[in-house]
Write a protein that holds these residues in place. Structure first.
Motif, PDB file in Angstrom:
ATOM      1  N   UNK A 175       0.575  -1.198   0.293  1.00  0.00           N
ATOM      2  CA  UNK A 175       0.211  -0.125   0.380  1.00  0.00           C
ATOM      3  C   UNK A 175       1.190   1.211   0.272  1.00  0.00           C
TER       4      UNK A 175
ATOM      5  N   UNK B 129       0.963   4.179  -2.932  1.00  0.00           N
ATOM      6  CA  UNK B 129       0.426   4.664  -3.281  1.00  0.00           C
ATOM      7  C   UNK B 129      -0.730   5.111  -2.286  1.00  0.00           C
ATOM      8  N   UNK B 130      -1.497   3.803  -2.479  1.00  0.00           N
ATOM      9  CA  UNK B 130      -3.011   3.632  -1.745  1.00  0.00           C
ATOM     10  C   UNK B 130      -3.023   3.466  -0.071  1.00  0.00           C
TER      11      UNK B 130
ATOM     12  N   UNK C  32      -2.654   6.495   1.229  1.00  0.00           N
ATOM     13  CA  UNK C  32      -2.889   7.821   1.483  1.00  0.00           C
ATOM     14  C   UNK C  32      -4.020   7.339   1.481  1.00  0.00           C
ATOM     15  N   UNK C  33      -4.927   6.518   0.749  1.00  0.00           N
ATOM     16  CA  UNK C  33      -6.238   6.416   0.679  1.00  0.00           C
ATOM     17  C   UNK C  33      -6.469   5.652   1.652  1.00  0.00           C
ATOM     18  N   UNK C  34      -6.061   5.138   2.210  1.00  0.00           N
ATOM     19  CA  UNK C  34      -6.639   4.715   4.007  1.00  0.00           C
ATOM     20  C   UNK C  34      -6.329   5.868   5.194  1.00  0.00           C
ATOM     21  N   UNK C  35      -5.217   6.224   4.924  1.00  0.00           N
ATOM     22  CA  UNK C  35      -5.081   7.864   5.688  1.00  0.00           C
ATOM     23  C   UNK C  35      -5.489   8.481   6.031  1.00  0.00           C
ATOM     24  N   UNK C  36      -6.190   9.412   4.291  1.00  0.00           N
ATOM     25  CA  UNK C  36      -7.040  10.225   4.947  1.00  0.00           C
ATOM     26  C   UNK C  36      -8.579   9.998   4.075  1.00  0.00           C
ATOM     27  N   UNK C  37      -9.280   8.246   4.787  1.00  0.00           N
ATOM     28  CA  UNK C  37      -9.932   8.123   5.034  1.00  0.00           C
ATOM     29  C   UNK C  37     -10.526   7.783   6.767  1.00  0.00           C
TER      30      UNK C  37
ATOM     31  N   UNK D  69       1.236   7.536  10.237  1.00  0.00           N
ATOM     32  CA  UNK D  69      -0.050   7.954   9.778  1.00  0.00           C
ATOM     33  C   UNK D  69      -0.002   8.811   9.060  1.00  0.00           C
TER      34      UNK D  69
END
Lengths: 319, 242
Positions: free
Chosen positions: B79, B83-84, B86-91, B240
């Motif tokens: 991840x 770079x994915x 970042x999607x989890x971190x900003x969710x 995170x």
């Protein structure tokens, strides 16, 4: 909608950002303009709750990013420079996954999906694994994942990164369409990308905001319209007389004749001058030339003005 | 379905869609089958069926350990690499939900792989005198040891964006827990008791091999799993906001 107060970010002893303070009203489209490495991505990631500021406070829609990050994350859609797409998932599965991750119900995702596909024009690739998408479609899917949960604030980091000219035009049109329903914050080092899509600009240099305002405000504030280019038909009085007439106009500091060497395609019998004034001298120069018996063919500001603001500011001066 | 369930579903499907799941599955099942037919069926016909079953679970636990290491490497490091993360971190998702969703997906896939070996103990049962209970105990043991190694692997994967680094960290920690048994034999009491209590296989797995549940073994594996999932969560939390 967005409030930043004295925000800084340090990586060890190195200051990457700040102190930065600004506010964004609901419905605004704001562009952050700056060269590579000046802190644009750092600023956007702080706003997207992906990075902790070293000091200062950030709140979005009244929620502090440190005290209540999940409430902020629900309200923010974030498109990083490289879209965070899972290559093994189809576009539809991926968007459904992101929607659910952002707290939407399965029903809400199903309802929202056609709207997002229509808005970002990705319907034709919805069943394709993301790893097979072209760069243009990847970027569109990146926008789609950022808006799937109808965020109040949409943050896009270099949204036209790696796109070809046609895709850039399409992306700008998409961003303009999104302005109606979102507060938008875009970063870029490419000026037209910002000036053509945003109402307000923040110019960032060395981690600090060195200027802010609309394109017109910035130009006026920084006196950038003082350089003009005028093309005249001097007539029988000759080029020297036209030159002298301009030079004698109140407020004009410098006049020089330019031609083919400067990329000017001159008509026969015409002459073009670059004029620098102490202020905007377009009206005075035009009047002086006409009164002197010279025909004014064109009179424009000498260069794309915002470009000059940007270059002037980041080069350490103001034109 | 909460965030854990959403992440579980994505991760489990990722194993099914990606070559890694099939490669690990094929290798594990091939080697399990090879060892079974080569070592057990080809051995002395006088062996007791209970002993044969115990031997099967002995080498199946080794295969499970290796599969768990491989399956866990990509979980977080990949991840970060793509770079994915970042999607989890900003969710609006908690780190423990991310870690738990990924862990459960990997455990479910690993359990599915183990379940595919069921024909081997059934063959022993048909031709010998073992009970379903003994077989179930063996698979419970495989699930527990697999879960513990997966938890170590998730922790290793959370430390770095490099799957190579994750592989090294996970292999070193897992080997260490295997080697605690040898260390316990080389040192004096009370250190020997301390190290043997920590030994992941020789101390805690033989009971399951023989179809016996010991509470201490179950508590040990669950504690080890919880401990490394906790470390992975804390590592994710620390990274995170970086």
């Amino acid at each position: 909608m967005v409030e930043l107060s004295d925000v800084t970010k340090y990586y060890g002893p190195k200051r990457a950002l700040g102190p930065v303070s600004f506010e964004i009203e609901k419905g605004d489209a704001v562009g952050i303009l700056g060269l590579n490495g000046v802190g644009k991505t750092t600023l956007l990631r702080i706003l997207a709750c992906g990075l902790r500021p070293s000091s200062g406070s950030v709140s979005i829609d009244g929620h502090d990013v440190l005290d209540n990050p999940h409430e902020v994350r629900k309200r923010v859609g974030y498109l990083p420079e490289v879209p965070p797409v899972y290559g093994d998932m189809t576009v539809r599965d991926y968007l459904a996954f992101v929607g659910r991750l952002k707290g939407m119900t399965a029903g809400a995702v199903a309802e929202r999906m056609p709207v997002v596909e229509e808005c970002t024009r990705i319907a034709e690739v919805r069943d394709m694994p993301a790893r097979h998408l072209s760069q243009g479609y990847r970027q569109r899917v990146g926008v789609a994942q950022a808006i799937i949960h109808e965020p109040d604030l949409l943050i896009m980091d270099e949204p036209t990164h790696d796109l070809d000219p046609v895709q850039i035009v399409e992306m700008r049109a998409m961003i303009r369409a999104l302005k109606d329903s979102h507060t938008i914050l875009i970063s870029s080092h490419i000026l037209p990308e910002i000036s053509q899509t945003c109402d307000r600009l923040l110019i960032l240099d060395d981690g600090r905001i060195v200027a802010s305002g609309s394109e017109t405000e910035l130009e006026a504030r920084l006196f950038v319209s003082r350089r003009i280019r005028v093309t005249v038909r001097p007539g029988e009085k000759g080029v020297a007389a036209a030159h002298a007439r301009i030079a004698g106009t109140s407020g004009v500091k410098k006049v020089e004749k330019i031609g083919a060497d400067d990329g000017i395609a001159e008509e026969p019998g015409s002459a073009t001058f670059r004029v620098e004034g102490e202020s905007d001298v377009r009206a005075e120069v035009c009047r002086a030339l006409v009164e002197g018996g010279h025909d004014v063919i064109t009179l424009t500001r000498a260069e794309r003005q915002l470009e000059r603001v940007f270059v002037g500011l980041v080069a350490g001066g103001s034109n | 379905m909460g965030a854990t369930g959403i992440i579980f579903r994505r991760e489990f499907n990722a194993y099914v869609r990606a070559p890694i799941g099939y490669i690990v599955g094929a290798v594990v099942l091939f080697l399990d089958g090879l060892l079974f037919f080569g070592y057990i069926l080809g051995a002395d016909a006088q062996m007791l069926s209970g002993y044969v079953l115990s031997e099967f679970f002995y080498f199946a636990s080794g295969m499970t350990t290796i599969a768990a290491v491989v399956l866990s490497l990509r979980l977080i490091a990949e991840e970060r690499q793509t770079g994915t993360q970042l999607l989890l971190d900003t969710s609006p998702v908690r780190d423990r939900e991310i870690v738990l969703g990924k862990f459960l997906a990997a455990l479910a896939f690993l359990s599915a792989l183990n379940a595919a070996t069921i024909y081997m103990p059934l063959l022993i049962m048909v031709n010998g005198k073992i009970t379903i209970g003994q077989i179930v105990a063996g698979y419970v043991g495989l699930t527990l040891i697999g879960g513990a190694v997966l938890a170590i692997g998730i922790f290793g994967s959370a430390l770095s964006r490099s799957q190579l680094v994750a592989a090294v960290v996970t292999s070193v920690i897992t080997s260490m827990f295997y080697l605690f048994w040898q260390i316990s034999e080389a040192v004096e009491y009370p250190l020997s008791s301390f190290f043997s209590a920590l030994a992941i296989h020789q101390r805690h797995f033989p009971g399951f091999q023989q179809g016996i549940y010991h509470l201490r073994d179950i508590v040990y594996y669950l504690s080890l799993t919880w401990f490394f999932l906790y470390l992975a969560t804390r590592t994710m939390e620390a990274k995170r906001w970086e």
